[in-house]
Design a protein around this motif. Structure first.
Motif, PDB file in Angstrom:
ATOM      1  N   ARG A 155       0.758  -1.201  -0.108  1.00 58.47           N
ATOM      2  CA  ARG A 155       0.064  -0.095  -0.113  1.00 58.47           C
ATOM      3  C   ARG A 155       1.103   1.340   0.052  1.00 58.47           C
ATOM      4  O   ARG A 155       0.674   2.328  -0.695  1.00 58.47           O
ATOM      5  CB  ARG A 155      -0.922   0.027   1.259  1.00 58.47           C
ATOM      6  N   ARG A 156       2.057   1.269   0.804  1.00 62.10           N
ATOM      7  CA  ARG A 156       2.728   2.383   0.855  1.00 62.10           C
ATOM      8  C   ARG A 156       3.637   2.427  -0.632  1.00 62.10           C
ATOM      9  O   ARG A 156       3.725   3.648  -0.973  1.00 62.10           O
ATOM     10  CB  ARG A 156       3.933   2.370   2.041  1.00 62.10           C
ATOM     11  N   LEU A 161       4.164   5.463  -5.421  1.00 57.39           N
ATOM     12  CA  LEU A 161       4.175   5.544  -6.958  1.00 57.39           C
ATOM     13  C   LEU A 161       3.341   6.714  -7.603  1.00 57.39           C
ATOM     14  O   LEU A 161       3.791   7.233  -8.506  1.00 57.39           O
ATOM     15  CB  LEU A 161       3.729   4.332  -7.350  1.00 57.39           C
ATOM     16  N   GLU A 162       2.125   7.089  -6.657  1.00 60.15           N
ATOM     17  CA  GLU A 162       1.195   7.961  -7.444  1.00 60.15           C
ATOM     18  C   GLU A 162       1.598   9.291  -6.941  1.00 60.15           C
ATOM     19  O   GLU A 162       0.846  10.216  -7.227  1.00 60.15           O
ATOM     20  CB  GLU A 162      -0.164   7.431  -7.028  1.00 60.15           C
ATOM     21  N   ASP A 163       2.336   9.536  -6.017  1.00 62.90           N
ATOM     22  CA  ASP A 163       2.678  10.922  -5.348  1.00 62.90           C
ATOM     23  C   ASP A 163       4.041  11.241  -5.911  1.00 62.90           C
ATOM     24  O   ASP A 163       5.193  11.045  -5.663  1.00 62.90           O
ATOM     25  CB  ASP A 163       3.068  10.705  -3.823  1.00 62.90           C
ATOM     26  N   PRO A 164       4.014  12.423  -6.967  1.00 62.56           N
ATOM     27  CA  PRO A 164       5.333  12.964  -7.651  1.00 62.56           C
ATOM     28  C   PRO A 164       6.252  13.633  -6.479  1.00 62.56           C
ATOM     29  O   PRO A 164       7.289  13.590  -6.718  1.00 62.56           O
ATOM     30  CB  PRO A 164       4.754  14.251  -8.427  1.00 62.56           C
ATOM     31  N   MET A 165       5.619  13.959  -5.349  1.00 61.47           N
ATOM     32  CA  MET A 165       6.778  14.467  -4.400  1.00 61.47           C
ATOM     33  C   MET A 165       7.258  13.404  -3.517  1.00 61.47           C
ATOM     34  O   MET A 165       8.443  13.576  -2.817  1.00 61.47           O
ATOM     35  CB  MET A 165       5.939  15.154  -3.148  1.00 61.47           C
ATOM     36  N   LEU A 170      11.060   5.461  -4.360  1.00 60.29           N
ATOM     37  CA  LEU A 170      10.520   4.259  -4.859  1.00 60.29           C
ATOM     38  C   LEU A 170      11.610   3.923  -6.000  1.00 60.29           C
ATOM     39  O   LEU A 170      11.669   4.761  -6.813  1.00 60.29           O
ATOM     40  CB  LEU A 170       9.155   4.246  -5.323  1.00 60.29           C
ATOM     41  N   SER A 171      12.363   2.641  -5.753  1.00 62.70           N
ATOM     42  CA  SER A 171      13.218   2.322  -6.671  1.00 62.70           C
ATOM     43  C   SER A 171      12.894   0.984  -7.212  1.00 62.70           C
ATOM     44  O   SER A 171      12.040   0.207  -6.560  1.00 62.70           O
ATOM     45  CB  SER A 171      14.776   2.361  -6.169  1.00 62.70           C
TER      46      SER A 171
END
Length: 268
Positions: A155-156, A161-165, A170-171
């Motif tokens: 979930r995190r 992934l959906e938060d540009p900030m 995430l790699s």
């Protein structure tokens, strides 16, 4: 709000109180010449980084340092494994927070094949010896493992992934932890067997709720160190002396930052 989570108002009140105690702890470390090392390890997205952020929020960066080392260079790969970590250990009066540490070899390097089986076995043999040496030399060593469920981790990941900030957090390597969940579990179990020693035990932090994890980890840390409030020499702001014949150069001769904030002053 999910059942079982700490409410924001209660959390903010308690985390602020604990941060005040951390300021006292830091002053005690500084004045007494102590050396404190705190190791943060655990699953990807388990909340290590956000906890470290709260720990250091009000601390002096000259006293308390975050150690987050990059991938080792070719030269460092040829050194004794612990060598590059040793140079980041604190001097008297300092605190070092390791955002991941020498335990990379027991986790990601082991699972992803970045070290040989021989190197991994050598690490498990040498690590308890290394940590006993640190403790025998007077270093206060605390080790925390942040634990999170596979569902909450995913979930995190999706939230990042959906938060540009936060997408930079995430790699591709992080996503491997989903497909290799059990491999990481086995690596952790093996690590604990060898490195959960009386001189430097592991403390597990349940991090399904990040607010609870931060409060629990900081509370535990404070409870394990016999610090006390250090009385500081009272300071007084001196009176400003009378002006002399100094004249400030015209502002028109200086490069000034544009007042962009002026466009916001009339807005709520």
């Amino acid at each position: 709000m999910t059942k079982g989570k700490v409410r924001r108002r209660a959390y903010e009140k308690e985390i602020f109180r604990l941060q005040g105690e951390l300021v006292k702890l830091q002053e005690w470390v500084r004045t007494e010449g102590k050396r404190l090392v705190i190791v943060f390890e655990g699953r990807d997205a388990a909340g290590k980084g956000s906890t470290i952020k709260r720990v250091v929020e009000y601390l002096n960066p000259r006293v308390t340092k975050i150690v987050a080392l990059p991938v080792p260079t070719e030269r460092q790969r040829g050194q004794w494994y612990f060598q590059r970590y040793v140079e980041h250990l604190p001097a008297p009066g300092e605190i070092a927070l390791f955002d991941r540490s020498w335990y990379n070899r027991a986790g990601v390097e082991r699972v992803m094949g970045f070290c040989t089986q021989e190197e991994h076995a050598r690490f498990l043999h040498q690590c308890p010896i290394f940590e006993r040496l640190l403790v025998e030399d007077g270093i206060l060593l605390r080790k925390y493992w942040f634990s999170v469920s596979d569902a909450e981790q995913e979930r995190r990941f999706r939230a990042r992934l959906e938060d540009p900030m936060r997408s930079w957090k995430l790699s591709a390597m992080d996503l491997e932890s989903i497909t290799r969940w059990e491999d990481y579990s086995r690596a952790k179990d093996e690590m604990l067997v060898h490195t959960d020693i009386p001189e430097a035990p592991w403390y597990e932090v349940e991090s399904e709720d990040k607010r609870s994890a931060r409060i629990n980890m900081i509370s535990h840390l404070l409870s394990t160190i016999p610090y006390h409030e250090v009385r500081r020499i009272p300071l007084e702001i001196p009176k400003r002396p009378p002006t002399t014949n100094y004249h400030r150069p015209p502002r028109s001769q200086q490069n000034r930052v544009p007042d962009v904030a002026a466009t916001l002053r009339d807005h709520d």
